[in-house]
Design an enzyme around this catalytic site. Structure first.
Site, PDB file in Angstrom:
ATOM      1  N   LYS A   1     -20.148 -20.868 -10.020  1.00 33.67           N
ATOM      2  CA  LYS A   1     -19.332 -20.736 -11.224  1.00 33.67           C
ATOM      3  C   LYS A   1     -17.941 -20.223 -10.862  1.00 33.67           C
ATOM      4  O   LYS A   1     -16.924 -20.719 -11.361  1.00 33.67           O
ATOM      5  CB  LYS A   1     -20.008 -19.758 -12.184  1.00 33.67           C
ATOM      6  CG  LYS A   1     -19.581 -19.897 -13.618  1.00 33.67           C
ATOM      7  CD  LYS A   1     -20.328 -21.041 -14.272  1.00 33.67           C
ATOM      8  CE  LYS A   1     -20.038 -21.137 -15.735  1.00 33.67           C
ATOM      9  NZ  LYS A   1     -20.898 -22.120 -16.410  1.00 33.67           N
TER      10      LYS A   1
ATOM     11  N   TYR B   1       0.863  -1.188   0.000  1.00 32.95           N
ATOM     12  CA  TYR B   1       0.000   0.000   0.000  1.00 32.95           C
ATOM     13  C   TYR B   1       0.895   1.231   0.000  1.00 32.95           C
ATOM     14  O   TYR B   1       1.985   1.214  -0.567  1.00 32.95           O
ATOM     15  CB  TYR B   1      -0.963  -0.073   1.199  1.00 32.95           C
ATOM     16  CG  TYR B   1      -2.154   0.830   1.066  1.00 32.95           C
ATOM     17  CD1 TYR B   1      -2.964   0.799  -0.073  1.00 32.95           C
ATOM     18  CD2 TYR B   1      -2.489   1.721   2.078  1.00 32.95           C
ATOM     19  CE1 TYR B   1      -4.045   1.637  -0.206  1.00 32.95           C
ATOM     20  CE2 TYR B   1      -3.584   2.565   1.968  1.00 32.95           C
ATOM     21  CZ  TYR B   1      -4.368   2.524   0.820  1.00 32.95           C
ATOM     22  OH  TYR B   1      -5.441   3.355   0.693  1.00 32.95           O
TER      23      TYR B   1
END
Length: 462
Positions: free
Chosen positions: A171, A116
């Site tokens: 899925k 970060y």
């Protein structure tokens, strides 16, 4: 005649009940459940003393009504005390089936400084200067959006985006399991074509590919076409192309078994929606002799009157003999029947009128166009979409490997050559020395399938 559904793990229940501790109690319990038409898969003792024992009985039933019937029978038995009934499928879905986990450690200040701020700013500027670096330096490299509007979910119909979420989660789980692709559900609360295209286009920078799922025809054709024009990443409608790839793979091996060539074969395909249309297009690319498309009102032909532009195209492009009758007449003399439509519309007597060594792919789920047992009385080869029958035609054989290959190739689109290559790879995973009437496609758990499909697609795209 409607075929009775077979017991399945999809309707599995676990019943906790107390019964006497005598040696025959467990046997009586299993017998009662078996006589009710369920299949006992586990019987576990939870607690016991010298008089009573508590057990968890797990059994597969045929549907929700059958599960309730089995429960009612157990509750009515005087020597059984039902404490609790759990639907195992609902337990699997509690809290969803997927999650996000970081790929890099975040243990100290140094880790935070690189993952970060401040270090991340340098990576942001590198992408700003060269946007293609997003494919290398972000999740775009390995991430697919599973997009639906909930308008055509699993044969359940237009149930909306929230109700479609469990399917899209599943899925995504399959993408990860079989292709190591990070996929995420994107369920849209609109069924307006323009809105869907604009929303997906706006979301596209995050993803390396778009997998359209369970969007009703004919809108799905326009949505896919427009997104492919606008985006620089592959757009793949799995209901169309995934199904077509696996059907072609299965038919390739089925024709090997019966000793027929694609060019000499006539197929009758019933169901002219997304899947049926894509199957016809891909089989044509593979060199099939002829196809008779059939839908609700019978065969599609050049003289038919319809406002459906897709049906008009199918009726003039296929059906060389311009047959205009019903399904029974269409399958007469055909080498192949492929159904992606509705249950129990084909009879054994219809299959008996097909050409020598007929091939029947009855793919409607959960109930096929004809009972597999009935079809097998006349057909040389039978395939369904069911996991409890031989020759399961399942899209999971295609889409994880297809997207793995597309992502590895950093593809900006995909094409028919890639689809044909994927189908060949799936068919070849069975192997000429192993293929037979009950083994024309590999198992969905065959670890060789997805890598083979990925390699074939990557090569085709390059």
């Amino acid at each position: 005649m409607t075929a009775a559904r077979l017991p399945s793990a999809g309707f599995s229940i676990t019943v906790r009940l107390a019964l006497s501790a005598d040696p025959g109690a467990a046997g009586r319990l299993a017998t009662v459940v078996g006589q009710a038409g369920a299949i006992v898969t586990a019987l576990d003792v939870v607690a016991s003393d010298n008089k009573r024992m508590t057990v968890d009985l797990t059994c597969d039933t045929s549907d929700a009504a059958h599960a309730e019937q089995v429960t009612n029978i157990l509750e009515a038995m005087p020597d059984f005390d039902v404490k609790k009934v759990s639907d195992r499928t609902f337990l699997v879905h509690l809290g969803g089936k997927i999650e996000v986990t970081p790929k890099v450690p975040l243990r100290n200040r140094d880790d935070l400084s690189m993952a970060y701020t401040p270090g991340v700013a340098r990576v942001c500027m590198a992408i700003a200067e060269n946007p293609d670096d997003a494919r290398r330096l972000t999740i775009k490299r390995n991430t697919v959006a599973v997009v639906t509007d909930g308008s055509a979910v699993l044969g359940l119909g237009n149930i909306g985006p929230a109700a479609a979420m469990p399917v899209m989660e599943g899925k995504a789980a399959l993408f990860k399991k079989f292709g190591d692709v990070d996929a995420w559900p994107v369920c849209l609360d609109t069924q307006d074509t323009d809105e869907i295209v604009n929303i997906v286009a706006a979301l596209a920078p995050t993803y390396g590919g778009i997998n359209l799922e369970d969007i009703a025809a004919p809108r799905c054709f326009e949505i896919e076409a427009r997104l492919r024009e606008r985006l620089d990443i592959p757009v793949f409608h799995d209901d169309q192309h995934g199904t077509a790839i696996v059907v072609l793979a299965a038919l390739t091996n089925a024709l090997r078994v019966v000793g027929k060539e694609f060019a000499d074969v006539r197929a009758t395909i019933v169901g002219c929606g997304a899947a049926g249309t894509a199957i016809m297009r891909l089989l044509e690319k593979a060199g099939i002799g002829d196809i008779i498309p059939v839908d609700r009102d019978g065969a599609l032909h050049s003289g038919m009157e319809t406002d459906n532009e897709t049906w008009k195209w199918l009726g003039t492009h296929f059906n060389k003999g311009d047959y205009s009758g019903d399904l029974s007449g269409a399958v007469e003399g055909s080498d192949v029947f492929i159904g992606v439509s509705a249950p129990n519309i084909l009879k054994g007597s219809d299959v008996a009128k097909m050409a020598k060594d007929p091939i029947v792919f009855a793919l409607a789920n959960p109930d096929p166009e004809i009972s597999p047992t009935e079809a097998a009385r006349y057909a040389a080869i039978v395939a369904t979409g069911r996991s409890d029958q031989p020759n399961q035609i399942n899209n999971v054989l295609a889409f994880p490997g297809v997207f793995r290959g597309l992502l590895d190739a950093q593809a900006r689109d995909w094409n028919d050559d890639a689809a044909l290559a994927a189908a060949k790879a799936i068919a070849d995973c069975v192997g000429a020395e192993k293929v037979n009437a009950t083994y024309i496609v590999p198992s969905v758990f065959d670890p060789n399938v997805a890598p083979a499909v990925a390699a074939a697609v990557k090569q085709a795209m390059r």
